[in-house]
Write a protein that holds these residues in place. Structure first.
Motif, PDB file in Angstrom:
ATOM      1  N   GLY A   1      73.398  43.800 -22.021  1.00 16.10           N
ATOM      2  CA  GLY A   1      74.504  42.851 -22.062  1.00 16.10           C
ATOM      3  C   GLY A   1      75.821  43.577 -22.169  1.00 16.10           C
ATOM      4  O   GLY A   1      75.872  44.794 -22.398  1.00 16.10           O
ATOM      5  N   ARG A   2      76.937  42.854 -21.999  1.00 20.93           N
ATOM      6  CA  ARG A   2      78.252  43.476 -21.984  1.00 20.93           C
ATOM      7  C   ARG A   2      78.569  44.187 -23.296  1.00 20.93           C
ATOM      8  O   ARG A   2      79.132  45.282 -23.304  1.00 20.93           O
TER       9      ARG A   2
ATOM     10  N   ARG B   1      66.886  40.679 -19.421  1.00 16.32           N
ATOM     11  CA  ARG B   1      68.228  40.959 -19.919  1.00 16.32           C
ATOM     12  C   ARG B   1      68.729  42.327 -19.495  1.00 16.32           C
ATOM     13  O   ARG B   1      69.934  42.573 -19.486  1.00 16.32           O
TER      14      ARG B   1
ATOM     15  N   TRP C   1      70.198  45.263 -17.581  1.00 10.39           N
ATOM     16  CA  TRP C   1      71.053  45.291 -16.400  1.00 10.39           C
ATOM     17  C   TRP C   1      70.382  46.042 -15.263  1.00 10.39           C
ATOM     18  O   TRP C   1      69.835  47.129 -15.447  1.00 10.39           O
TER      19      TRP C   1
END
Length: 252
Positions: free
Chosen positions: A69-70, A123, A125
């Motif tokens: 996630g970011r 999730r 990336w």
């Protein structure tokens, strides 16, 4: 172990910075928080254009490396992405260099669904997620390293789990001694720092490995880095390769 593409050398250099910065004395790449990968009893298998990490629990290990996630992007290796998953093999691609690596199971490992084997992590990336600004900044903020210095640090990374089959020395992933030799209690802190610039880099660490073992791993006639030469000093050792120097400074 060390003959590889320039992209592979750069990837291994970055992995060294991430893994060998940890604890109170760390330089800022310790913020990538990928140091935990060494706890998985790895076999590191370097190839000319690929790097394989073999362990019993690849699903758990790969989550230390690739973002999910970011907020997680700069707490893993910047720019690393999941390219493909086949069963319990996770093939990764480092977008900035194009280098590939994989985390895979030992051939003797029996899949256990409870450990997540073969289960896709939605999730994580993928290579379709481009490099973001935070990752670009993290990589841009790194100091430059001459080619020989990159080679020294890349060689250090691929030897993290190396040990002499005759029992003369072992690196032990910087967390333990495979031969069960005890260190004095004052020298058991796991904190470590790898940092430098240009031609000179320095590794400071407590606990394992014994300094002579690390020197042997880097300069052994068979397993060492070709051309690397050790110089003994009062404060530790210098490992020289062409115009580069890696100062080994164990905390005493």
């Amino acid at each position: 172990m060390d003959h590889c593409t320039l992209a592979q050398r750069r990837l291994r250099f970055l992995l060294a910075l991430g893994v060998l910065n940890h604890g109170l004395c760390q330089a800022w790449p310790g913020e990538w928080a990928i140091h935990g990968i060494v706890a998985y009893d790895l076999v590191i298998a370097p190839q000319n254009d690929h790097l394989a990490l073999v362990c019993a629990t690849p699903y758990n290990a790969v989550r230390w490396l690739a973002p999910t996630g970011r907020e997680d992007a700069v707490r893993k290796l910047p720019g690393l992405r999941l390219e493909e998953q086949i069963g319990d093999t996770y093939r990764l691609r480092h977008l900035p260099t194009g280098a590939s690596m994989s985390v895979t199971a030992q051939t003797s490992t029996r899949p256990d669904p409870a450990e997540g084997y073969g289960v896709p992590d939605r999730r994580m990336w993928r290579t379709s997620t481009p490099l973001n600004d935070a990752e670009r900044e993290a990589l841009a903020d790194l100091p430059t390293a001459v080619p020989a210095a990159e080679a020294l640090l890349a060689g250090l990374f691929v030897r993290l789990c190396l040990r002499d089959p005759a029992g003369a020395w072992a690196v032990g992933s910087f967390i333990a001694d495979p031969f069960s030799r005890e260190r004095p209690r004052a020298n058991r802190t796991a904190s470590r720092r790898l940092w430098g610039n240009g031609t000179r880099w320095e590794l400071e660490w407590g606990s394992y490995p014994f300094e002579e073992d690390l020197v042997s791993a880097l300069t052994d006639p068979l397993a060492g880095l070709g051309g690397a030469k050790p110089v003994r000093l009062r404060s530790g050792w210098d490992i020289r390769l062409d115009d580069a120097l890696l100062a080994l400074r164990p905390r005493r």
